[in-house]
Write a protein that holds these residues in place. Structure first.
Motif, mmCIF file in Angstrom:
data_model
loop_
_atom_site.group_PDB
_atom_site.id
_atom_site.type_symbol
_atom_site.label_atom_id
_atom_site.label_comp_id
_atom_site.label_asym_id
_atom_site.label_seq_id
_atom_site.Cartn_x
_atom_site.Cartn_y
_atom_site.Cartn_z
ATOM 1 N N ARG A 57 9.323 0.733 -6.590
ATOM 2 C CA ARG A 57 8.419 -0.240 -7.216
ATOM 3 C C ARG A 57 6.960 0.013 -6.833
ATOM 4 O O ARG A 57 6.048 -0.225 -7.620
ATOM 5 C CB ARG A 57 8.829 -1.655 -6.802
ATOM 6 C CG ARG A 57 10.222 -2.060 -7.296
ATOM 7 C CD ARG A 57 10.545 -3.486 -6.892
ATOM 8 N NE ARG A 57 11.908 -3.838 -7.247
ATOM 9 C CZ ARG A 57 12.895 -4.002 -6.364
ATOM 10 N NH1 ARG A 57 12.661 -3.852 -5.060
ATOM 11 N NH2 ARG A 57 14.107 -4.315 -6.773
ATOM 12 N N LEU A 58 6.745 0.487 -5.614
ATOM 13 C CA LEU A 58 5.374 0.750 -5.162
ATOM 14 C C LEU A 58 4.796 2.028 -5.763
ATOM 15 O O LEU A 58 3.582 2.127 -5.979
ATOM 16 C CB LEU A 58 5.336 0.872 -3.637
ATOM 17 C CG LEU A 58 5.050 -0.382 -2.830
ATOM 18 C CD1 LEU A 58 5.223 -0.104 -1.340
ATOM 19 C CD2 LEU A 58 3.632 -0.882 -3.098
ATOM 20 N N ALA A 59 5.653 2.995 -6.030
ATOM 21 C CA ALA A 59 5.199 4.323 -6.434
ATOM 22 C C ALA A 59 4.183 4.313 -7.576
ATOM 23 O O ALA A 59 3.142 4.985 -7.490
ATOM 24 C CB ALA A 59 6.387 5.208 -6.783
ATOM 25 N N PRO A 60 4.414 3.583 -8.672
ATOM 26 C CA PRO A 60 3.437 3.626 -9.763
ATOM 27 C C PRO A 60 2.166 2.832 -9.475
ATOM 28 O O PRO A 60 1.208 2.914 -10.240
ATOM 29 C CB PRO A 60 4.207 2.999 -10.943
ATOM 30 C CG PRO A 60 5.243 2.139 -10.319
ATOM 31 C CD PRO A 60 5.621 2.810 -9.040
ATOM 32 N N LEU A 61 2.140 2.098 -8.370
ATOM 33 C CA LEU A 61 0.987 1.247 -8.070
ATOM 34 C C LEU A 61 -0.023 1.917 -7.154
ATOM 35 O O LEU A 61 -1.200 1.531 -7.134
ATOM 36 C CB LEU A 61 1.454 -0.065 -7.409
ATOM 37 C CG LEU A 61 2.481 -0.912 -8.172
ATOM 38 C CD1 LEU A 61 2.861 -2.132 -7.341
ATOM 39 C CD2 LEU A 61 1.932 -1.330 -9.527
ATOM 40 N N VAL A 62 0.414 2.910 -6.377
ATOM 41 C CA VAL A 62 -0.448 3.477 -5.341
ATOM 42 C C VAL A 62 -0.771 4.937 -5.627
ATOM 43 O O VAL A 62 -0.156 5.580 -6.477
ATOM 44 C CB VAL A 62 0.206 3.337 -3.951
ATOM 45 C CG1 VAL A 62 0.488 1.865 -3.647
ATOM 46 C CG2 VAL A 62 1.482 4.164 -3.842
ATOM 47 N N GLY A 63 -1.736 5.447 -4.877
ATOM 48 C CA GLY A 63 -2.164 6.823 -5.094
ATOM 49 C C GLY A 63 -1.136 7.845 -4.663
ATOM 50 O O GLY A 63 -0.886 8.832 -5.362
ATOM 51 N N ARG A 64 -0.502 7.611 -3.483
ATOM 52 C CA ARG A 64 0.455 8.599 -2.978
ATOM 53 C C ARG A 64 1.390 7.943 -1.980
ATOM 54 O O ARG A 64 0.979 7.190 -1.109
ATOM 55 C CB ARG A 64 -0.297 9.749 -2.304
ATOM 56 C CG ARG A 64 0.545 10.967 -1.974
ATOM 57 C CD ARG A 64 1.221 11.504 -3.217
ATOM 58 N NE ARG A 64 1.351 12.940 -3.205
ATOM 59 C CZ ARG A 64 2.222 13.602 -3.941
ATOM 60 N NH1 ARG A 64 3.057 12.946 -4.711
ATOM 61 N NH2 ARG A 64 2.257 14.907 -3.915
ATOM 62 N N LEU A 65 2.676 8.235 -2.105
ATOM 63 C CA LEU A 65 3.663 7.888 -1.102
ATOM 64 C C LEU A 65 4.063 9.168 -0.377
ATOM 65 O O LEU A 65 4.385 10.181 -1.018
ATOM 66 C CB LEU A 65 4.905 7.267 -1.739
ATOM 67 C CG LEU A 65 4.791 5.849 -2.301
ATOM 68 C CD1 LEU A 65 6.102 5.447 -2.974
ATOM 69 C CD2 LEU A 65 4.443 4.859 -1.211
#
Length: 277
Positions: A57-65
């Motif tokens: 869920r976080l992946a499309p919201l942040v610059g890089r995981l």
């Protein structure tokens, strides 16, 4: 779920920047002890329930995981089902291996690893290592675990000197951890790996989060502190345990082990989503 409050102004600044500018955020995590509970047999480790879904869920919201682990990258991917997460980079062997889009790139294995592989069983016999002490062969490194020994800490202490001597002869470095000592190639650590990743993704509003649980994560904590001193806000998160106090003392934020990390991921996603309106 409310976002935990860091105990430092530095950490609070970074967390606020991550929420406000998530598309430039670099969120980085250790695997064992952080995203996955520590278990007696490292082959049984799996991501804590809900962690992989929150990363998705976080992946499309942040610059890089980014996952930075001492494990081989493909093992961390398998144990965490990380191939189901978009926009994720997995750095194995403390950054020597790079897994991205289903492919691993890595340098060759130094000859010292073969030497350790050959001599380590005999070293343990000579040192009269107790039952329960086990060797984990990671391919590019080898680790000696004492967690299943009758007295894990005494067993670890008894092996420190002979393992350090073997590592020196093999041209490897010693990486201590939670009831484990690893003999691995030198030249890369989690701090250097994190620095390289941030350099690839630095922008006007970049902020960095790193979460870990063990002594091998201290170089990444150092890297976050240096980045903050240079103007890139950063927050260090300790996945707390009763085995390693050093990270908790250094961290901007302490959570309760992998369940606390899972909760942090949820709270961060919710804050980012709310801030976006």
């Amino acid at each position: 779920m409310p976002l935990p409050e860091p105990r430092s102004a530095k950490g609070a600044t970074a967390l606020e920047r991550i929420v406000r500018y998530p598309a430039e955020a670099v969120l980085s995590f250790d695997f064992d002890g952080t995203l996955a509970p520590i278990v007696s047999d490292p082959r049984d480790a799996r991501a804590y329930p809900g962690v992989t879904a929150e990363l998705q869920r976080l992946a499309p919201l942040v610059g890089r995981l980014v996952i930075i682990t001492g494990r081989p990258a493909e093992v961390a991917v398998e144990y965490g089902a990380l191939d189901s997460v978009e926009n994720i980079l997995v750095l194995g062997h403390y950054g020597l291996e790079r897994w991205e889009d289903g492919r691993v790139t890595a340098p060759g294995t130094p000859p010292g690893v073969a030497l350790v592989r050959e001599e380590l069983p005999g070293l343990l016999r000579k040192a009269q290592a107790p039952e329960g002490v086990a060797i984990e062969d990671k391919g590019r490194s080898l680790a000696v675990h004492t967690r299943r020994a009758p007295d894990p800490d005494s067993a670890l202490d008894a092996l420190r000197v002979p393992l350090a001597a073997l590592a020196q002869r093999a041209g490897l470095t010693v990486e201590p951890g939670r009831r484990v000592i690893e003999l691995r190639p030198d030249g890369m650590d989690k701090g250097a790996a994190l620095n390289l990743t941030v350099a690839d993704h630095r922008g006007e509003h970049t902020a960095v989060l790193y979460a870990g649980d063990d002594l091998g994560d201290l170089p990444a904590f150092d890297a976050v502190d240096r980045l903050a001193a240079e103007g890139t806000p950063g927050i260090t998160v300790c996945s707390g345990s009763d085995e390693v106090a050093t990270l908790a003392e250094r961290a901007d934020l302490v959570v309760d082990g992998p369940p606390g990390v899972a909760g942090l991921l949820t709270a961060l996603r919710e804050e980012i989503t709310a801030a976006a309106g």
